[in-house]
Design a protein around this motif. Structure first.
Motif, PDB file in Angstrom:
ATOM      1  N   UNK A 222       0.928  -1.173  -0.272  1.00  0.00           N
ATOM      2  CA  UNK A 222       0.049  -0.054   0.109  1.00  0.00           C
ATOM      3  C   UNK A 222       0.725   1.168   0.088  1.00  0.00           C
ATOM      4  N   UNK A 223       1.933   1.137   0.653  1.00  0.00           N
ATOM      5  CA  UNK A 223       2.873   2.346   0.795  1.00  0.00           C
ATOM      6  C   UNK A 223       3.434   2.533  -0.676  1.00  0.00           C
ATOM      7  N   UNK A 224       3.592   1.509  -1.442  1.00  0.00           N
ATOM      8  CA  UNK A 224       3.993   1.677  -2.861  1.00  0.00           C
ATOM      9  C   UNK A 224       2.934   2.194  -3.838  1.00  0.00           C
ATOM     10  N   UNK A 225       1.806   1.984  -3.503  1.00  0.00           N
ATOM     11  CA  UNK A 225       0.641   2.480  -4.180  1.00  0.00           C
ATOM     12  C   UNK A 225      -0.231   3.391  -3.274  1.00  0.00           C
ATOM     13  N   UNK A 226       0.349   4.721  -2.903  1.00  0.00           N
ATOM     14  CA  UNK A 226      -0.296   5.501  -2.254  1.00  0.00           C
ATOM     15  C   UNK A 226      -1.581   6.126  -2.520  1.00  0.00           C
ATOM     16  N   UNK A 227      -2.196   5.836  -3.653  1.00  0.00           N
ATOM     17  CA  UNK A 227      -3.629   6.197  -3.696  1.00  0.00           C
ATOM     18  C   UNK A 227      -4.529   5.177  -3.408  1.00  0.00           C
ATOM     19  N   UNK A 228      -4.311   4.000  -3.370  1.00  0.00           N
ATOM     20  CA  UNK A 228      -5.098   2.869  -2.858  1.00  0.00           C
ATOM     21  C   UNK A 228      -5.235   2.965  -1.413  1.00  0.00           C
ATOM     22  N   UNK A 229      -6.797   2.518  -1.028  1.00  0.00           N
ATOM     23  CA  UNK A 229      -7.154   2.521   0.387  1.00  0.00           C
ATOM     24  C   UNK A 229      -7.596   0.847   0.371  1.00  0.00           C
ATOM     25  N   UNK A 230      -7.209   0.274   1.537  1.00  0.00           N
ATOM     26  CA  UNK A 230      -7.863  -0.952   2.076  1.00  0.00           C
ATOM     27  C   UNK A 230      -8.180  -0.764   3.415  1.00  0.00           C
ATOM     28  N   UNK A 231      -9.573  -1.407   3.450  1.00  0.00           N
ATOM     29  CA  UNK A 231     -10.314  -1.599   4.627  1.00  0.00           C
ATOM     30  C   UNK A 231     -11.029  -2.709   4.947  1.00  0.00           C
TER      31      UNK A 231
END
Length: 332
Positions: free
Chosen positions: A110-119
């Protein structure tokens, strides 16, 4: 309107789609299933515009913004990883991942894809009633512990009794009571009281070697919290948080619909809050707000709280399993 893709076509997915329709913020567009017949039938059932039986095509060609992952537990990591790599937001059904190593790898991705959110789809902690319960708990002058109970007979246990191994009771698929119904009281305990000092889990193993039910004890500085959960029987016990002379009572920590505070004089004070008929509506509203404004500071603050809590749940589930000697293939 957010476009939704789904992996996993069972009753929980039906409920999530219905919640999305109620909020009018979501549109199911894309379905993945391993079989052509099932994928086609499910997409027609909910008027999805496309379906796939190839998971790589689903992620690379599917027209959706957010993926909901409701596959067997052991597959969550694989699908979440593919989603993030394809810059899709993720709602992953609880438990999000099977161990802290998987969680940390997803966090790094997720840090490498900063626009993605995971919940993580822990519906009960997003409800107004749970927020009111949390506030009432914080108002207790002294906490002496809690008992949180959630036992509900699973129809899949009939298959176990018939000599079969359904996914929800399979170690291969990271199944068992703790990984399913047990997630709700674990979430509740961590949300209300924070991380414990030590924990231990006493499972009742069934024929598949998974835990069918069990009791977990969480030790804090001044009190203990007992978690009772299971999928091989039904319980009608309430859940309680103990003050000194006062007590907070909930109908159950998962499908929370009623809570009552009994004061020092044992006078009942019902806790008032809106309870949606579909308990997934509040979380789908909150998730939509996040995905529509992923860089909004207020949304980011909520997201960080949810993510930190999800990490704590993942760690505690793993520690409880280790205390009971329950191991999954993914632990390797």
């Amino acid at each position: 309107m957010l476009k939704l893709g789904i992996i996993g076509t069972n009753w929980i997915t039906d409920q999530l789609i219905d919640a999305g329709n109620i909020t009018k913020q979501w549109q199911l567009t894309t379905v993945y299933s391993r079989t052509e017949e099932h994928a086609r039938e499910y997409s027609h059932k909910f008027d999805a515009q496309e379906y796939f039986t190839d998971i790589d095509q689903f992620f690379s060609e599917g027209v959706f913004d957010v993926v909901y992952i409701a596959s067997p537990n052991s597959l969550h990591y694989q699908y979440a990883r593919q989603a993030i790599e394809n810059d899709k937001h993720v709602i992953v059904e609880k438990p999000a991942f099977t161990n802290p190593d998987e969680f940390s790898q997803i966090e790094a991705l997720l840090q490498a894809h900063p626009q993605v959110r995971l919940v993580e789809a822990a519906r009960h902690v997003h409800t107004p009633l749970f927020a009111a319960v949390k506030q009432q708990t914080s108002n207790l002058k002294q906490i002496q512990g809690a008992t949180l109970t959630y036992m509900k007979y699973s129809s899949r246990y009939d298959q176990v009794l018939a000599g079969k191994t359904p996914n929800v009771f399979s170690l291969e698929f990271a199944g068992g009571a703790l990984q399913d119904l047990g997630v709700y009281p674990v979430y509740t305990a961590l949300a209300l009281f924070g991380e414990p000092n030590s924990v231990v889990y006493f499972p009742t193993l069934i024929a598949t070697n998974a835990d069918g039910k069990g009791v977990a004890i969480l030790r804090y500085d001044q009190f203990e919290v007992t978690l009772n959960f299971g999928k091989t029987t039904n319980s009608h016990l309430t859940s309680e948080v103990y003050g000194l002379k006062d007590t907070l009572v909930m109908d159950n920590p998962a499908d929370l619909t009623k809570a009552v505070y009994y004061d020092d004089q044992q006078v009942a004070h019902p806790i008032e809050a809106n309870v949606a008929e579909n308990s997934m509506v509040p979380e789908m509203q909150e998730f939509a707000a996040l995905f529509e404004q992923p860089d909004d500071q207020a949304q980011l603050a909520k997201y960080q709280q949810w993510f930190d809590l999800s990490r704590q749940v993942n760690s505690l589930l793993y520690t409880l399993r280790q205390s009971a000697g329950i191991k999954f293939p993914t632990d390797k």
